[in-house]
Design a protein around this motif. Structure first.
Motif, PDB file in Angstrom:
ATOM      1  N   THR A 105      -5.692 -12.499  20.303  1.00  0.00           N
ATOM      2  CA  THR A 105      -5.533 -13.057  18.877  1.00  0.00           C
ATOM      3  C   THR A 105      -5.005 -14.349  18.733  1.00  0.00           C
ATOM      4  N   TYR A 106      -5.246 -15.239  17.562  1.00  0.00           N
ATOM      5  CA  TYR A 106      -4.863 -16.520  17.480  1.00  0.00           C
ATOM      6  C   TYR A 106      -3.486 -16.442  17.200  1.00  0.00           C
ATOM      7  N   GLY A 107      -2.745 -15.400  16.729  1.00  0.00           N
ATOM      8  CA  GLY A 107      -1.500 -15.269  16.386  1.00  0.00           C
ATOM      9  C   GLY A 107      -0.685 -13.979  16.156  1.00  0.00           C
ATOM     10  N   ALA A 108       0.313 -13.600  16.563  1.00  0.00           N
ATOM     11  CA  ALA A 108       1.035 -12.297  16.428  1.00  0.00           C
ATOM     12  C   ALA A 108       2.364 -12.604  15.754  1.00  0.00           C
ATOM     13  N   TYR A 109       2.766 -12.046  14.870  1.00  0.00           N
ATOM     14  CA  TYR A 109       4.273 -12.354  14.293  1.00  0.00           C
ATOM     15  C   TYR A 109       4.796 -11.180  13.627  1.00  0.00           C
ATOM     16  N   SER A 110       6.144 -11.301  13.400  1.00  0.00           N
ATOM     17  CA  SER A 110       6.767 -10.199  12.670  1.00  0.00           C
ATOM     18  C   SER A 110       7.651 -10.999  11.441  1.00  0.00           C
ATOM     19  N   SER A 111       8.078  -9.824  10.729  1.00  0.00           N
ATOM     20  CA  SER A 111       9.084 -10.481   9.588  1.00  0.00           C
ATOM     21  C   SER A 111      10.039  -9.177   9.516  1.00  0.00           C
ATOM     22  N   LEU A 112      11.211  -9.517   9.055  1.00  0.00           N
ATOM     23  CA  LEU A 112      12.445  -8.545   8.625  1.00  0.00           C
ATOM     24  C   LEU A 112      13.193  -9.036   7.547  1.00  0.00           C
ATOM     25  N   SER A 113      12.841  -8.685   6.352  1.00  0.00           N
ATOM     26  CA  SER A 113      13.215  -9.334   4.840  1.00  0.00           C
ATOM     27  C   SER A 113      14.292  -8.257   4.265  1.00  0.00           C
ATOM     28  N   SER A 114      15.225  -9.017   3.680  1.00  0.00           N
ATOM     29  CA  SER A 114      16.264  -8.512   3.103  1.00  0.00           C
ATOM     30  C   SER A 114      16.187  -8.602   1.438  1.00  0.00           C
ATOM     31  N   ASP A 115      16.620  -7.450   0.871  1.00  0.00           N
ATOM     32  CA  ASP A 115      16.319  -7.398  -0.590  1.00  0.00           C
ATOM     33  C   ASP A 115      17.789  -6.543  -1.151  1.00  0.00           C
ATOM     34  N   ARG A 116      17.979  -6.924  -2.561  1.00  0.00           N
ATOM     35  CA  ARG A 116      19.330  -6.044  -2.954  1.00  0.00           C
ATOM     36  C   ARG A 116      19.007  -4.481  -3.098  1.00  0.00           C
ATOM     37  N   LEU A 117      17.446  -4.250  -3.167  1.00  0.00           N
ATOM     38  CA  LEU A 117      17.267  -2.887  -3.444  1.00  0.00           C
ATOM     39  C   LEU A 117      16.662  -2.091  -2.027  1.00  0.00           C
ATOM     40  N   ILE A 118      15.560  -2.955  -1.667  1.00  0.00           N
ATOM     41  CA  ILE A 118      14.958  -2.289  -0.400  1.00  0.00           C
ATOM     42  C   ILE A 118      14.006  -3.600   0.152  1.00  0.00           C
ATOM     43  N   GLY A 119      14.481  -3.797   1.661  1.00  0.00           N
ATOM     44  CA  GLY A 119      13.711  -4.804   2.222  1.00  0.00           C
ATOM     45  C   GLY A 119      12.642  -4.099   2.984  1.00  0.00           C
ATOM     46  N   SER A 120      12.265  -4.816   4.117  1.00  0.00           N
ATOM     47  CA  SER A 120      10.880  -4.237   4.895  1.00  0.00           C
ATOM     48  C   SER A 120      10.806  -5.020   6.250  1.00  0.00           C
ATOM     49  N   PHE A 121      10.255  -4.143   7.142  1.00  0.00           N
ATOM     50  CA  PHE A 121       9.861  -4.964   8.613  1.00  0.00           C
ATOM     51  C   PHE A 121       8.521  -4.726   8.638  1.00  0.00           C
ATOM     52  N   SER A 122       7.819  -6.020   9.107  1.00  0.00           N
ATOM     53  CA  SER A 122       6.483  -5.920   9.241  1.00  0.00           C
ATOM     54  C   SER A 122       6.256  -6.661  10.696  1.00  0.00           C
ATOM     55  N   ALA A 123       5.105  -6.044  11.539  1.00  0.00           N
ATOM     56  CA  ALA A 123       4.683  -6.930  12.750  1.00  0.00           C
ATOM     57  C   ALA A 123       3.024  -6.466  12.853  1.00  0.00           C
ATOM     58  N   GLY A 124       2.463  -7.565  13.214  1.00  0.00           N
ATOM     59  CA  GLY A 124       0.747  -7.384  13.289  1.00  0.00           C
ATOM     60  C   GLY A 124       0.271  -8.694  13.586  1.00  0.00           C
ATOM     61  N   ALA A 125      -1.164  -8.716  13.711  1.00  0.00           N
ATOM     62  CA  ALA A 125      -1.833  -9.637  14.020  1.00  0.00           C
ATOM     63  C   ALA A 125      -3.444  -9.297  13.510  1.00  0.00           C
ATOM     64  N   SER A 126      -4.169 -10.114  13.701  1.00  0.00           N
ATOM     65  CA  SER A 126      -5.567  -9.982  13.457  1.00  0.00           C
ATOM     66  C   SER A 126      -6.524 -10.109  14.745  1.00  0.00           C
ATOM     67  N   VAL A 127      -7.037  -8.986  15.355  1.00  0.00           N
ATOM     68  CA  VAL A 127      -7.602  -9.004  16.757  1.00  0.00           C
ATOM     69  C   VAL A 127      -9.086  -8.712  16.836  1.00  0.00           C
ATOM     70  N   ARG A 128      -9.739  -8.661  17.875  1.00  0.00           N
ATOM     71  CA  ARG A 128     -11.084  -8.295  17.860  1.00  0.00           C
ATOM     72  C   ARG A 128     -11.079  -6.859  17.970  1.00  0.00           C
ATOM     73  N   ASN A 129     -12.413  -6.203  17.195  1.00  0.00           N
ATOM     74  CA  ASN A 129     -12.227  -4.627  17.070  1.00  0.00           C
ATOM     75  C   ASN A 129     -12.075  -3.997  18.494  1.00  0.00           C
ATOM     76  N   GLU A 130     -12.681  -4.627  19.507  1.00  0.00           N
ATOM     77  CA  GLU A 130     -12.711  -3.774  20.604  1.00  0.00           C
ATOM     78  C   GLU A 130     -11.241  -3.623  21.419  1.00  0.00           C
ATOM     79  N   VAL A 131     -10.407  -4.414  20.828  1.00  0.00           N
ATOM     80  CA  VAL A 131      -8.905  -4.540  21.442  1.00  0.00           C
ATOM     81  C   VAL A 131      -7.899  -3.986  20.344  1.00  0.00           C
ATOM     82  N   THR A 132      -8.298  -3.368  19.268  1.00  0.00           N
ATOM     83  CA  THR A 132      -7.334  -2.870  18.200  1.00  0.00           C
ATOM     84  C   THR A 132      -6.388  -2.102  18.900  1.00  0.00           C
ATOM     85  N   ASP A 133      -6.912  -0.973  19.644  1.00  0.00           N
ATOM     86  CA  ASP A 133      -5.925   0.092  19.944  1.00  0.00           C
ATOM     87  C   ASP A 133      -5.152  -0.574  21.059  1.00  0.00           C
TER      88      ASP A 133
END
Length: 692
Positions: free
Chosen positions: A319-347
């Protein structure tokens, strides 16, 4: 229809930057964190409940006012999107000023003035403070919410939503949002063409009347102003603002799945997969864990030196870049990690992301990684202080989240105090790949079977609605690609009628950046074709000519060397009615299944041209008409998938001709090319088809 894609690449301007050679095998050495000085604030409260914070900074003769409403989440229901319009509408006219007058007065004093559903912000030179406050409070107290302005905003919004339908990142965001929070939760509601169509002036006005109250508001003043003068001005301009009761609703906290779930949005033309591994987390702003988790995320996926980036891009080249985020919130936050990749290397990419999530939880990070993360956060924090609004937000956040008064003054010190043990403790608490949604937007035929290894696989449309896909095996045994194509030919006029067309010429227009794009096409039987794209009525940016044997392609007057592979396809690619020629020119046809296109079922037929290039056509199950054509073209930075939506069929001389092509010109952007004139069997200038 593929010919309408040819001019897209001419709209992309490339600037190349030469970079010095870097040794990417070595992480940059961390430097010493900068010492930060944050201005202290003084505060007071008006009788109407408005809480005011003043931060004096006399270095520059500017002052800014940031008003924020402290309200809870609001459900927009079947009118999702109206909250994003409230601030725009407040800015579009008052009882004493039109939008044009507001703009003119703001420009005259060199100020800025904006509003949102829960904020109003203004900034100007100190000498124009009262003029700014007069304008700011005018939109605060006296908005008229003109219907014509709402109509404009809705039109702009609908245009943006149309573009997002084919943007894999936007689609991924939609589905992740729905799965994270649920469609019945304010955080999980999606703005759609239908919900935008439901929005009325009354929705905007009711929200304004119910929530714009001083007793739930904070006002931060930052800049060249003294506290005593600030008190006088606030009393003068905000003292008459009437307080009122504001209702609050309690919302359930969304929960992470008990085990890993895999959500696939099948885009059969995709050459890349967008991956998002995500789940909700309980993480409060300003809590004891907030700073520690920011260091954790910086090490994991916070930038170009983080683990996900170094693994998936630098080591694997997925990929050109892979990142994550861990966000806070008074009610509910979220975690996310991902990237855009070629089909053949998705798994393989998912495997590597999960590997990194487990590793940071199971093993301590290195001291070098920790130092680098701390200094990166400290540097970003220091740079943010250059904006007056940052200081204003600090003051407001301190009150909203009940932070200690020295929270931000000690922020860097507390970041530097984070240890390797803290990072691992936070990872064990918040990193949970076994309780995540793995959202993938990509080509199902190539990746679906491999995704099943990660958990229960379900299919979703672009709005997060689950559905059961239909493959070729699920269709009637006697239904073939040729039958679907034959139905299309019949639907637009019939084979004999189409074969009676000896020449055809169309002129289409599209608007781009205020300029008119004119697309002229001409065809002469049996196989001659001409396409010209003129920008601004003057510059021909693209021309293609096929004389039946050779293919000429010009970009801004310069002819490219003839591509033998493209010439093989030209007789079909630029044909008047390509479907008539598939068998004759050995174009392979495969009915791959039924897909959801903008909420309607469509047969998907994959075509393989003589050169080997592929095109995907979608034909409406209901009408038989072709509604989308997707091709892969070579762009400046690799292959680009372009989906052209085909709409507005009108009868011309007994033949249904689509009069609008929605053409992508970049990420999240489309333009409408509308036919302005069409001539059938009225003769065509044969000189158009001469190449030399």
């Amino acid at each position: 229809m593929k010919k309408y894609i040819l001019f897209i690449l001419t709209l992309v301007f490339i600037s190349e930057i030469s970079l010095a050679q870097l040794d990417r095998s070595q992480l940059p050495k961390p430097g010493k964190a900068r010492e930060i000085q944050i201005g202290n604030y003084k505060s007071f409260t008006l009788k109407n409940g408005l809480k005011v914070f003043v931060v004096e900074n006399h270095k520059l003769p500017r002052v800014s006012f940031n008003l924020v409403l402290d309200r809870g989440p609001i459900s927009e229901g079947d009118k999702a999107g109206y909250l994003s319009m409230v601030g725009q509408m407040m800015r579009r006219g008052t009882t004493s000023r039109t939008k044009a007058q507001i703009d003119e007065e703001i420009d005259f004093i060199g100020a800025s003035l904006g509003a949102g559903s829960s904020s109003v912000f203004g900034s100007s030179l100190t000498k124009h403070t009262e003029t700014l406050l007069d304008l700011m409070t005018d939109i605060l107290y006296n908005p008229t919410f003109p219907q014509e302005e709402l109509d404009k905003i809705k039109t702009q919004t609908l245009s943006g939503l149309a573009s997002q339908k084919d943007d894999p990142d936007a689609i991924s965001g939609n589905v992740s949002t729905v799965l994270l929070f649920g469609k019945d939760h304010p955080y999980g509601e999606l703005e759609t063409e239908e919900t935008v169509g439901n929005i009325t002036i009354e929705d905007i006005r009711n929200y304004y009347q119910n929530y714009y109250k001083p007793n739930i508001a904070y006002l931060a003043i930052v800049g060249d102003i003294n506290f005593k003068n600030a008190q006088k001005l606030v009393q003068k301009y905000f003292g008459k603002w009437e307080k009122g009761d504001v209702s609050k609703k309690q919302w359930d906290k969304p929960q992470a799945p008990s085990n890993t779930k895999v959500a696939l949005v099948d885009r059969s033309a995709s050459v890349q997969s967008v991956i998002d591994i995500t789940y909700p987390v309980e993480l409060k702003p300003g809590s004891e864990d907030a700073i520690k988790t920011s260091v954790l995320n910086q090490i994991l996926g916070g930038g170009g030196s983080a683990r996900l980036f170094m693994n998936l891009r630098e080591d694997k080249g997925y990929t050109y870049g892979a990142y994550s985020s861990l966000s806070s919130d008074r009610l509910i936050g979220s975690f996310s990690a991902g990237a855009s990749v070629r089909n053949e290397v998705t798994d393989s990419s998912i495997v590597e992301i999960i590997y990194e999530l487990n590793k940071i939880r199971d093993e301590k990070a290195s001291q070098e990684e920790l130092d680098l993360a701390i200094n990166s956060i400290a540097g970003s924090f220091a740079r943010s202080l250059e904006q007056p609004q940052t200081i204003a937000n600090f003051a407001i956040n301190t009150a909203r989240y009940n932070l200690s008064k020295d929270y931000y003054a000690n922020y860097i010190k507390n970041v530097q105090a984070v240890t390797l043990e803290d990072v691992q403790t936070m990872a064990k608490k918040y990193i949970k790949p076994e309780n995540a949604h793995i959202v993938v937007v990509g080509k199902g035929s190539e990746i679906a079977d491999k995704l099943k290894a990660f958990g229960e696989l379900k299919y979703y449309d672009i709005y997060g609605e689950e559905y059961t896909p239909k493959t070729g095996a699920d269709l009637p045994a006697d239904l073939t690609a040729d039958k679907v194509i034959a139905n299309y030919i019949k639907a637009i006029g019939g084979k004999s009628k189409l074969e009676s067309v000896k020449n055809l010429q169309t002129v289409s227009e599209a608007s781009l950046q205020g300029q008119t794009m004119t697309i002229t096409t001409a065809n002469s039987a049996p196989d001659k074709a001409y396409v010209s794209v003129v920008f601004g009525g003057v510059m021909e940016v693209q021309k293609v000519v096929f004389d039946g044997n050779s293919l000429g392609n010009w970009t801004q007057g310069q002819r490219a060397p003839e591509d033998a592979e493209k010439t093989k396809d030209a007789a079909v690619e630029y044909a008047m009615f390509a479907e008539l020629l598939y068998k004759e020119h050995n174009v392979k046809r495969e009915l791959t299944g039924v897909e959801n296109i903008d909420g309607k079922e469509a047969y998907a037929i994959e075509l393989t041209y003589p050169s080997g290039s592929k095109v995907l056509n979608h034909y409406s199950v209901e009408s038989g008409l072709k509604i989308r054509q997707t091709s892969t073209v070579q762009g400046p930075q690799g292959e680009i998938t372009q989906a052209v939506d085909i709409t507005d069929y009108k009868e011309v001389d007994g033949i249904l001709i689509p009069h609008t092509m929605k053409i992508p010109i970049g990420p999240g952007m489309k333009i409408d090319a509308n036919i302005k004139s069409i001539d059938i069997n009225k003769g065509v200038d044969e000189s158009l088809f001469k190449i030399d």
